[in-house]
Design a protein around this motif. Structure first.
Motif, PDB file in Angstrom:
ATOM      1  N   LEU A 149       0.865  -1.176   0.000  1.00  0.00           N
ATOM      2  CA  LEU A 149       0.000   0.000   0.000  1.00  0.00           C
ATOM      3  C   LEU A 149       0.903   1.228   0.000  1.00  0.00           C
ATOM      4  O   LEU A 149       1.647   1.458   0.955  1.00  0.00           O
ATOM      5  CB  LEU A 149      -0.879  -0.023   1.248  1.00  0.00           C
ATOM      6  N   VAL A 150       0.865   2.014  -1.071  1.00  0.00           N
ATOM      7  CA  VAL A 150       1.776   3.150  -1.216  1.00  0.00           C
ATOM      8  C   VAL A 150       0.981   4.443  -1.242  1.00  0.00           C
ATOM      9  O   VAL A 150       0.084   4.625  -2.073  1.00  0.00           O
ATOM     10  CB  VAL A 150       2.617   3.013  -2.500  1.00  0.00           C
ATOM     11  N   LEU A 151       1.308   5.354  -0.325  1.00  0.00           N
ATOM     12  CA  LEU A 151       0.649   6.654  -0.249  1.00  0.00           C
ATOM     13  C   LEU A 151       1.464   7.646  -1.067  1.00  0.00           C
ATOM     14  O   LEU A 151       2.531   8.092  -0.638  1.00  0.00           O
ATOM     15  CB  LEU A 151       0.530   7.129   1.205  1.00  0.00           C
ATOM     16  N   GLY A 152       0.983   7.962  -2.264  1.00  0.00           N
ATOM     17  CA  GLY A 152       1.726   8.808  -3.184  1.00  0.00           C
ATOM     18  C   GLY A 152       1.204  10.227  -3.236  1.00  0.00           C
ATOM     19  O   GLY A 152       0.088  10.527  -2.805  1.00  0.00           O
ATOM     20  N   VAL A 153       2.038  11.132  -3.797  1.00  0.00           N
ATOM     21  CA  VAL A 153       1.652  12.524  -4.029  1.00  0.00           C
ATOM     22  C   VAL A 153       1.920  12.833  -5.502  1.00  0.00           C
ATOM     23  O   VAL A 153       3.002  12.546  -6.018  1.00  0.00           O
ATOM     24  CB  VAL A 153       2.439  13.488  -3.127  1.00  0.00           C
ATOM     25  N   PHE A 154       0.929  13.432  -6.174  1.00  0.00           N
ATOM     26  CA  PHE A 154       0.983  13.696  -7.599  1.00  0.00           C
ATOM     27  C   PHE A 154       0.567  15.143  -7.867  1.00  0.00           C
ATOM     28  O   PHE A 154      -0.265  15.695  -7.130  1.00  0.00           O
ATOM     29  CB  PHE A 154       0.012  12.777  -8.360  1.00  0.00           C
ATOM     30  N   THR A 155       1.102  15.739  -8.921  1.00  0.00           N
ATOM     31  CA  THR A 155       0.492  16.977  -9.390  1.00  0.00           C
ATOM     32  C   THR A 155      -0.854  16.630 -10.007  1.00  0.00           C
ATOM     33  O   THR A 155      -1.034  15.556 -10.595  1.00  0.00           O
ATOM     34  CB  THR A 155       1.370  17.698 -10.428  1.00  0.00           C
ATOM     35  N   GLU A 191       3.319  12.022   6.652  1.00  0.00           N
ATOM     36  CA  GLU A 191       4.063  11.279   7.673  1.00  0.00           C
ATOM     37  C   GLU A 191       3.768   9.788   7.580  1.00  0.00           C
ATOM     38  O   GLU A 191       4.668   8.957   7.735  1.00  0.00           O
ATOM     39  CB  GLU A 191       3.724  11.816   9.064  1.00  0.00           C
ATOM     40  N   ARG A 192       2.516   9.434   7.313  1.00  0.00           N
ATOM     41  CA  ARG A 192       2.158   8.030   7.189  1.00  0.00           C
ATOM     42  C   ARG A 192       2.786   7.420   5.935  1.00  0.00           C
ATOM     43  O   ARG A 192       3.215   6.267   5.935  1.00  0.00           O
ATOM     44  CB  ARG A 192       0.638   7.876   7.157  1.00  0.00           C
ATOM     45  N   SER A 193       2.847   8.202   4.851  1.00  0.00           N
ATOM     46  CA  SER A 193       3.480   7.720   3.621  1.00  0.00           C
ATOM     47  C   SER A 193       4.931   7.349   3.880  1.00  0.00           C
ATOM     48  O   SER A 193       5.397   6.280   3.466  1.00  0.00           O
ATOM     49  CB  SER A 193       3.400   8.793   2.529  1.00  0.00           C
ATOM     50  N   GLN A 194       5.654   8.217   4.574  1.00  0.00           N
ATOM     51  CA  GLN A 194       7.063   7.924   4.859  1.00  0.00           C
ATOM     52  C   GLN A 194       7.202   6.739   5.807  1.00  0.00           C
ATOM     53  O   GLN A 194       8.045   5.858   5.598  1.00  0.00           O
ATOM     54  CB  GLN A 194       7.729   9.151   5.473  1.00  0.00           C
ATOM     55  N   LYS A 195       6.370   6.701   6.833  1.00  0.00           N
ATOM     56  CA  LYS A 195       6.467   5.627   7.826  1.00  0.00           C
ATOM     57  C   LYS A 195       6.172   4.254   7.217  1.00  0.00           C
ATOM     58  O   LYS A 195       6.875   3.275   7.476  1.00  0.00           O
ATOM     59  CB  LYS A 195       5.485   5.899   8.974  1.00  0.00           C
ATOM     60  N   TRP A 196       5.138   4.181   6.380  1.00  0.00           N
ATOM     61  CA  TRP A 196       4.745   2.895   5.812  1.00  0.00           C
ATOM     62  C   TRP A 196       5.639   2.475   4.660  1.00  0.00           C
ATOM     63  O   TRP A 196       5.881   1.280   4.478  1.00  0.00           O
ATOM     64  CB  TRP A 196       3.295   2.957   5.339  1.00  0.00           C
ATOM     65  N   GLY A 197       6.129   3.443   3.874  1.00  0.00           N
ATOM     66  CA  GLY A 197       6.974   3.078   2.746  1.00  0.00           C
ATOM     67  C   GLY A 197       6.311   2.012   1.894  1.00  0.00           C
ATOM     68  O   GLY A 197       5.184   2.152   1.427  1.00  0.00           O
ATOM     69  N   HIS A 198       7.021   0.890   1.722  1.00  0.00           N
ATOM     70  CA  HIS A 198       6.475  -0.277   1.013  1.00  0.00           C
ATOM     71  C   HIS A 198       6.163  -1.422   1.982  1.00  0.00           C
ATOM     72  O   HIS A 198       6.020  -2.565   1.559  1.00  0.00           O
ATOM     73  CB  HIS A 198       7.473  -0.782  -0.029  1.00  0.00           C
ATOM     74  N   PHE A 199       6.049  -1.118   3.276  1.00  0.00           N
ATOM     75  CA  PHE A 199       5.954  -2.199   4.264  1.00  0.00           C
ATOM     76  C   PHE A 199       4.528  -2.607   4.596  1.00  0.00           C
ATOM     77  O   PHE A 199       4.309  -3.693   5.123  1.00  0.00           O
ATOM     78  CB  PHE A 199       6.678  -1.797   5.550  1.00  0.00           C
ATOM     79  N   LYS A 200       3.540  -1.759   4.343  1.00  0.00           N
ATOM     80  CA  LYS A 200       2.166  -2.113   4.697  1.00  0.00           C
ATOM     81  C   LYS A 200       1.502  -2.824   3.519  1.00  0.00           C
ATOM     82  O   LYS A 200       1.448  -2.282   2.413  1.00  0.00           O
ATOM     83  CB  LYS A 200       1.361  -0.863   5.070  1.00  0.00           C
ATOM     84  N   PRO A 201       0.992  -4.031   3.701  1.00  0.00           N
ATOM     85  CA  PRO A 201       0.380  -4.748   2.586  1.00  0.00           C
ATOM     86  C   PRO A 201      -0.959  -4.147   2.180  1.00  0.00           C
ATOM     87  O   PRO A 201      -1.735  -3.696   3.022  1.00  0.00           O
ATOM     88  CB  PRO A 201       0.195  -6.172   3.110  1.00  0.00           C
ATOM     89  N   TYR A 202      -1.189  -4.131   0.886  1.00  0.00           N
ATOM     90  CA  TYR A 202      -2.483  -3.746   0.333  1.00  0.00           C
ATOM     91  C   TYR A 202      -3.457  -4.924   0.458  1.00  0.00           C
ATOM     92  O   TYR A 202      -3.053  -6.080   0.359  1.00  0.00           O
ATOM     93  CB  TYR A 202      -2.303  -3.385  -1.152  1.00  0.00           C
ATOM     94  N   HIS A 203      -4.739  -4.606   0.686  1.00  0.00           N
ATOM     95  CA  HIS A 203      -5.767  -5.648   0.684  1.00  0.00           C
ATOM     96  C   HIS A 203      -7.019  -5.071   0.045  1.00  0.00           C
ATOM     97  O   HIS A 203      -7.460  -3.969   0.398  1.00  0.00           O
ATOM     98  CB  HIS A 203      -6.081  -6.138   2.097  1.00  0.00           C
ATOM     99  N   THR A 204      -7.589  -5.815  -0.900  1.00  0.00           N
ATOM    100  CA  THR A 204      -8.728  -5.328  -1.678  1.00  0.00           C
ATOM    101  C   THR A 204      -9.870  -4.855  -0.785  1.00  0.00           C
ATOM    102  O   THR A 204     -10.492  -3.834  -1.063  1.00  0.00           O
ATOM    103  CB  THR A 204      -9.242  -6.452  -2.598  1.00  0.00           C
ATOM    104  N   ARG A 205     -10.134  -5.560   0.309  1.00  0.00           N
ATOM    105  CA  ARG A 205     -11.285  -5.250   1.137  1.00  0.00           C
ATOM    106  C   ARG A 205     -10.965  -4.296   2.278  1.00  0.00           C
ATOM    107  O   ARG A 205     -11.706  -3.343   2.534  1.00  0.00           O
ATOM    108  CB  ARG A 205     -11.878  -6.546   1.722  1.00  0.00           C
ATOM    109  N   ASP A 206      -9.864  -4.520   3.002  1.00  0.00           N
ATOM    110  CA  ASP A 206      -9.645  -3.824   4.274  1.00  0.00           C
ATOM    111  C   ASP A 206      -8.587  -2.727   4.250  1.00  0.00           C
ATOM    112  O   ASP A 206      -8.598  -1.846   5.100  1.00  0.00           O
ATOM    113  CB  ASP A 206      -9.263  -4.849   5.356  1.00  0.00           C
ATOM    114  N   HIS A 207      -7.649  -2.786   3.331  1.00  0.00           N
ATOM    115  CA  HIS A 207      -6.582  -1.789   3.285  1.00  0.00           C
ATOM    116  C   HIS A 207      -6.368  -1.376   1.837  1.00  0.00           C
ATOM    117  O   HIS A 207      -5.520  -1.934   1.134  1.00  0.00           O
ATOM    118  CB  HIS A 207      -5.291  -2.348   3.900  1.00  0.00           C
ATOM    119  N   ASN A 208      -7.160  -0.405   1.403  1.00  0.00           N
ATOM    120  CA  ASN A 208      -7.124   0.024   0.014  1.00  0.00           C
ATOM    121  C   ASN A 208      -7.163   1.551  -0.048  1.00  0.00           C
ATOM    122  O   ASN A 208      -7.094   2.226   0.983  1.00  0.00           O
ATOM    123  CB  ASN A 208      -8.287  -0.610  -0.763  1.00  0.00           C
TER     124      ASN A 208
END
Length: 298
Positions: A149-155, A191-208
């Motif tokens: 789960l990746v928290l990104g920032v885009f223009t 802050e959450r984006s930096q903390k989680w990085g690539h470590f938090k797994p994505y899940h279709t139902r619960d973490h999307n």
């Protein structure tokens, strides 16, 4: 090992934690978590700190990555966007939050300090499933740990180009947040984006993309369901799936009246800048295959 000249010093590296792609490198050409930077690093890229500003790396502008100075005190609007990308199955959609600024967000290239400065007053905070490839299978890979789960920032320009090329419609709902809550929301997301990085797994139902945006908003506004009360089905589904999010936002007091809260769909927004981007890119096909429509991480 020394990096090659012209390489990106902030490009992350991570491997898939589980599923059929376990051990393969995660692709970082489109979706990256941000890194919060010290002002001294920003100065090295030619950025001068302003009051209330936070500096980040890995902001995506036209699929290139930039150092950016974000003036958190200058957020004028926060808008929940529902990106609709698969008409035959309306429940498939992507939720993201658009931020408008009274002062410019200033961008400098991460790869070449000699490139000119870019300024924008419009960003999108968008959560994605990042894996070993850009194809997305919501039945298997969306639940087996194959994606982070990746928290990104885009223009916003980057997202409009994607919408125009793919024919996505984007519904917009203005969020009823105070200036302090807008600032707190943006800071907590970064802050959450930096903390989680690539470590938090994505899940279709619960973490999307939908569930995590709501969780951050709930933390900022202090919302909790009252103990012993039954959460109705509309709110429960809206907390997870962006196509159904409006009742959940309304329950939290994040929307005013329908007339006040519902902005024109992005593609119908009369801003000449937005319409110019749509006209330029509507006849183009994506530069890279996007996989199935649900690839975007909802």
């Amino acid at each position: 090992m020394a990096r090659e000249e012209g390489s990106d010093p902030f490009q992350p590296f991570a491997k898939v934690k589980g599923g059929v792609d376990q051990g393969r490198p995660i692709k970082t050409d489109l979706f990256r978590p941000i890194q919060i930077l010290a002002p001294s690093i920003a100065r090295d890229y030619g950025l001068r700190p302003r009051p209330g500003e936070i500096f980040i790396a890995n902001l995506n502008h036209k699929n290139q990555f930039y150092i950016a100075g974000i003036p958190l005190d200058a957020i004028s609007q926060a808008i929940y966007q529902i990106q609709k990308f698969y008409k035959p199955v309306p429940i498939l959609a992507h939720g993201q939050v658009r931020l408008k600024f009274k002062e410019p967000v200033i961008l400098r290239s991460q790869r070449n300090k000699q490139e000119p400065t870019i300024e924008t007053n419009d960003l999108v905070l968008s959560i994605h499933a990042a894996g070993a490839d850009h194809a997305y299978d919501p039945i298997i890979k969306g639940t087996d740990g194959s994606y982070a789960l990746v928290l990104g920032v885009f223009t916003t320009e980057t997202k409009i180009i994607e919408n125009a090329r793919r024919g996505f419609s984007v519904e917009q709902w203005k969020l009823n947040l105070s200036p302090q809550q807008k600032r707190a929301y943006a800071r907590q997301y970064l802050e959450r984006s930096q903390k989680w990085g690539h470590f938090k797994p994505y899940h279709t139902r619960d973490h999307n993309c939908g569930s995590e945006m709501i969780r951050i908003l709930d933390d900022v506004i202090g919302y909790r369901s009252e103990p012993g009360t039954e959460v109705d089905l509309a709110e429960s589904l809206g907390q997870r799936y962006p196509s159904l999010v409006v009742p959940a936002l309304r329950k939290r007091g994040l929307l005013g009246t329908a007339k006040d809260s519902r902005d024109p769909d992005l593609e119908k927004e009369p801003d000449p800048w937005i319409q110019s981007i749509y006209r330029t890119h509507q006849q183009e096909s994506p530069a890279e295959p996007m996989g199935s429509p649900a690839r975007l991480g909802s």
